[in-house]
Design a protein around this motif. Sequence first.
Motif, PDB file in Angstrom:
ATOM      1  N   VAL A   1       0.840  -1.203   0.000  1.00 51.07           N
ATOM      2  CA  VAL A   1       0.000   0.000   0.000  1.00 51.07           C
ATOM      3  C   VAL A   1       0.872   1.248   0.000  1.00 51.07           C
ATOM      4  N   ILE A   2       1.872   1.251   0.879  1.00 51.86           N
ATOM      5  CA  ILE A   2       2.779   2.401   0.955  1.00 51.86           C
ATOM      6  C   ILE A   2       3.547   2.571  -0.356  1.00 51.86           C
ATOM      7  N   ALA A   3       4.000   1.452  -0.928  1.00 51.03           N
ATOM      8  CA  ALA A   3       4.738   1.521  -2.198  1.00 51.03           C
ATOM      9  C   ALA A   3       3.852   2.109  -3.293  1.00 51.03           C
ATOM     10  N   GLY A   4       2.581   1.702  -3.303  1.00 48.06           N
ATOM     11  CA  GLY A   4       1.650   2.245  -4.286  1.00 48.06           C
ATOM     12  C   GLY A   4       1.440   3.732  -4.105  1.00 48.06           C
ATOM     13  N   LEU A   5       1.305   4.166  -2.858  1.00 47.89           N
ATOM     14  CA  LEU A   5       1.138   5.592  -2.579  1.00 47.89           C
ATOM     15  C   LEU A   5       2.361   6.386  -3.035  1.00 47.89           C
ATOM     16  N   LEU A   6       3.538   5.855  -2.748  1.00 52.32           N
ATOM     17  CA  LEU A   6       4.766   6.552  -3.147  1.00 52.32           C
ATOM     18  C   LEU A   6       4.920   6.599  -4.667  1.00 52.32           C
TER      19      LEU A   6
ATOM     20  N   GLN B 298       5.931   8.960  -9.136  1.00 48.55           N
ATOM     21  CA  GLN B 298       6.033   8.394 -10.480  1.00 48.55           C
ATOM     22  C   GLN B 298       4.633   8.245 -11.056  1.00 48.55           C
ATOM     23  N   TYR B 299       3.969   9.380 -11.187  1.00 45.96           N
ATOM     24  CA  TYR B 299       2.554   9.411 -11.555  1.00 45.96           C
ATOM     25  C   TYR B 299       2.287   8.729 -12.903  1.00 45.96           C
TER      26      TYR B 299
ATOM     27  N   ARG C  44       0.722   3.831 -16.352  1.00 48.48           N
ATOM     28  CA  ARG C  44       1.096   2.827 -17.365  1.00 48.48           C
ATOM     29  C   ARG C  44       1.137   1.431 -16.756  1.00 48.48           C
ATOM     30  N   LEU C  45       1.638   1.350 -15.511  1.00 45.37           N
ATOM     31  CA  LEU C  45       1.727   0.060 -14.831  1.00 45.37           C
ATOM     32  C   LEU C  45       0.333  -0.532 -14.593  1.00 45.37           C
TER      33      LEU C  45
END
Length: 342
Positions: free
Chosen positions: A167-172, A177-178, A183-184
């Motif tokens: 979750v934190i990685a996704g938020l960061l 890296q918007y 794209r991901l």
Amino acid sequence: MTRKNKIAVAVMIAIGVAIFLWEMRNVDVHAAWHTLLTLRLQWLAVAFLVILLSYVIEALVVQIFVAHEGEHLTFKSAMRVPLIEQLFNAITPFSTGGQPAQLVALMQSGVEGGRASSVLLMKFIVYQFMVLINFVFTLFIGLKHLAAQFGPLAWLIVFGFTIHLLVIAGLLLIMYQYRFTKRLVAFGIRLLRPFVSAGRRAAWQATMDAKIDTFYAESVHLKQEKTKVIRAALLTFVQLLLYYSVPYFVLLSFGVPHVNLVHVMVLHVMIVMIISLFPIPGGAGGAEYSFKALFATFMGPAQLVLAMLLWRFITYYLGMVCGIVALAVVPDRLESTKPQKS
């Protein structure tokens, strides 16, 4: 409350009673009664005070994020928000009802819907970061206590931690890296082509893009509100420490000797990680099992079951009761000190 919510509350209370009765089946009633009569009520009072203080601190965080250009939320209205959150988190799977309920509570206080969503999103971001920091912090300083205690529960703890980390990685990723994140997500949805229809994939893509856009806009806002974020983060860190300390005071109320605050807080952090994996509202069943498994070495069977009951009431059912009361309270409207335009 709607009829559906009232039924959910009744069901969760019934499940709690059933679990307690099941746990009491092999406990000597006389031993349990004697344990209750010898409780150190002053420590139990501290446990109640600590959890209530954690709600107060969360209300202060709400006030910090709502305050804007001379407008502010009264403490009474801010206090309704975490209490209502507690109620709806407790009666919905994976605590999914807390966010919408908080949104309604803020709007009832006169906070415009878009701004209320923004406040809750910022609060969510700060909370997730502080949960991770608390976990790492307590694990680091309490690692020596954990060597062989968890057994098979260790895998659940690792899984819970991994989910929070993702979750934190996704938020960061969204914050920094918007475009790559969009794209991901699009690539991930394309991988579902053999299993999901084109229309549904397009709908999912549109929904995810909208959520990413909203979050990115709020992350930009967060970067511009550094003072608010720092104040809210520090308060949230303290709020979580208070919450994690509740079992320590429950154990003291039972006269458990040589109990270590850090050790107990680490164990409670692990329980919270495990509870987050259970889809049943409040992690019913998993919470009680985890408490018994991790605190079994501290006390005998009668004390353990009663301690589990008190801990569960303070950290779960008390929030439900307070939330029901908060629903009945009429909130104050958003106050403003901005000069009126003539």
